[in-house]
Write an enzyme that holds these catalytic residues in place. Structure first.
Site, mmCIF file in Angstrom:
data_model
loop_
_atom_site.group_PDB
_atom_site.id
_atom_site.type_symbol
_atom_site.label_atom_id
_atom_site.label_comp_id
_atom_site.label_asym_id
_atom_site.label_seq_id
_atom_site.Cartn_x
_atom_site.Cartn_y
_atom_site.Cartn_z
ATOM 1 N N HIS A 19 0.844 -1.337 -0.159
ATOM 2 C CA HIS A 19 0.104 0.073 0.147
ATOM 3 C C HIS A 19 1.030 1.253 0.057
ATOM 4 O O HIS A 19 0.471 2.321 -0.327
ATOM 5 C CB HIS A 19 -1.022 -0.044 1.235
ATOM 6 C CG HIS A 19 -2.180 0.403 0.813
ATOM 7 N ND1 HIS A 19 -2.839 0.476 -0.220
ATOM 8 C CD2 HIS A 19 -3.203 0.788 1.845
ATOM 9 C CE1 HIS A 19 -4.267 0.630 -0.125
ATOM 10 N NE2 HIS A 19 -4.429 0.859 1.289
ATOM 11 N N PHE A 64 -2.788 8.758 7.507
ATOM 12 C CA PHE A 64 -3.312 7.479 7.102
ATOM 13 C C PHE A 64 -4.102 7.539 5.703
ATOM 14 O O PHE A 64 -4.712 8.478 5.376
ATOM 15 C CB PHE A 64 -4.062 6.884 8.268
ATOM 16 C CG PHE A 64 -3.055 6.440 9.318
ATOM 17 C CD1 PHE A 64 -2.312 5.171 9.211
ATOM 18 C CD2 PHE A 64 -2.539 7.250 10.369
ATOM 19 C CE1 PHE A 64 -1.441 4.731 10.253
ATOM 20 C CE2 PHE A 64 -1.809 6.904 11.355
ATOM 21 C CZ PHE A 64 -1.105 5.568 11.254
ATOM 22 N N ASN A 66 -6.868 6.584 4.706
ATOM 23 C CA ASN A 66 -8.264 6.781 4.422
ATOM 24 C C ASN A 66 -8.569 8.381 4.455
ATOM 25 O O ASN A 66 -9.744 8.911 4.141
ATOM 26 C CB ASN A 66 -9.343 6.059 5.485
ATOM 27 C CG ASN A 66 -9.221 4.673 5.122
ATOM 28 O OD1 ASN A 66 -8.532 4.036 4.519
ATOM 29 N ND2 ASN A 66 -10.203 3.825 5.994
ATOM 30 N N ASP A 91 -0.934 2.574 -5.211
ATOM 31 C CA ASP A 91 -0.964 1.318 -5.659
ATOM 32 C C ASP A 91 -2.102 0.988 -6.653
ATOM 33 O O ASP A 91 -3.197 1.409 -6.085
ATOM 34 C CB ASP A 91 -0.765 0.470 -4.333
ATOM 35 C CG ASP A 91 -1.931 0.746 -3.341
ATOM 36 O OD1 ASP A 91 -2.054 1.778 -2.928
ATOM 37 O OD2 ASP A 91 -2.673 -0.344 -3.053
ATOM 38 N N ASN A 112 -9.279 3.621 -1.188
ATOM 39 C CA ASN A 112 -9.624 4.806 -0.105
ATOM 40 C C ASN A 112 -8.761 5.759 -0.114
ATOM 41 O O ASN A 112 -9.437 6.900 0.383
ATOM 42 C CB ASN A 112 -9.548 3.937 1.164
ATOM 43 C CG ASN A 112 -10.595 2.622 1.401
ATOM 44 O OD1 ASN A 112 -11.896 2.914 0.895
ATOM 45 N ND2 ASN A 112 -10.282 1.633 2.212
#
Length: 238
Positions: A19, A64, A66, A91, A112
């Protein structure tokens, strides 16, 4: 001015996750192109420099995945930029490992990080989609993207990141074709007609230096002189 955004999660725990390939891409660009040191800003880390004649801000959101859009939106508003001035490296499950594609606009396909960016600045930004492959089942996706790259992935991953850095100037100029060619030359270097990777041509010998032998060539030995003593004497006076 442009903003290159790499998506990932902050902290050493996630550093080598699939990720986090967006973070990895920005790190390689910053190192290879002499960007300034990373510093805390816009709810993340930034590094400033130039690609060709363009000033570029590299941004790794620290919110992060999200909530990535918070950092991107704050930076874009500060510099009074438009979504078209933003390029996001992320990614991509739907591309095979090592593949790279550039896309402008469109949906977030369930990613996300992109979903959050959509919510903050809309969808009219560019993306560099970095293939990591798919685990095969939807229920395995979360664990797959949050898992480190395997040792067997290191070669193609290094080639991909080097190619991104090679083509970064072209990407900043908007020449996506030249950018993707630079990546392809690293990931799939040209091969000879015999199927072997082409090697650089041998360098010419410097003045006063013996000419280098071709690879695999043997040194030529003098032929033995099998003439009789009488024949040698006769030949001497010819």
């Amino acid at each position: 001015m442009q903003i290159f955004v790499g998506l990932g999660n902050p902290g050493g725990k996630y550093a080598r996750n699939r990720h986090n390939i967006g973070f990895m891409a920005l790190d390689r660009i910053a190192e290879d192109h002499g960007f300034g040191p990373w510093r805390a800003r816009f709810q993340g880390e930034v590094s400033e420099g130039r690609l060709g004649g363009d000033k570029v801000l590299l941004l790794k959101p620290g919110t992060f995945m999200n909530l990535s859009g918070q950092a991107v939106g704050e930076a874009m508003r500060f510099f009074k930029l438009e979504p078209a001035d933003v390029t996001v490296f992320h990614d991509e499950l739907d591309l095979a490992p090592g593949k790279c594609r550039v896309k402008s606009g469109g949906g977030h396909a369930g990613h996300n990080g992109l979903r959050s960016i959509h919510a903050h600045i809309g969808e009219a930004y560019d993306r560099v989609r970095l293939g990591i492959g798919h685990p095969g089942r939807k229920d395995l996706v979360a664990a797959y993207v949050l898992h480190d790259f395997h040792k067997a992935d290191e070669d193609w991953l290094d080639d991909l990141l080097r190619g991104i850095s090679d083509g970064a100037d072209a990407l900043a100029r908007g020449d996506t074709g030249k950018f993707q060619n630079a990546v392809a030359l690293r990931v799939n270097p040209p091969r000879s007609s015999g199927g072997k990777q082409e090697k650089p041509a041998p360098q010419a010998a410097k003045p006063g230096q013996a000419k280098p032998k071709a690879e695999g060539a043997q040194e030529r030995m003098p032929r033995p002189d099998d003439r009789s003593p009488l024949q040698k004497l006769a030949d001497k006076f010819r």
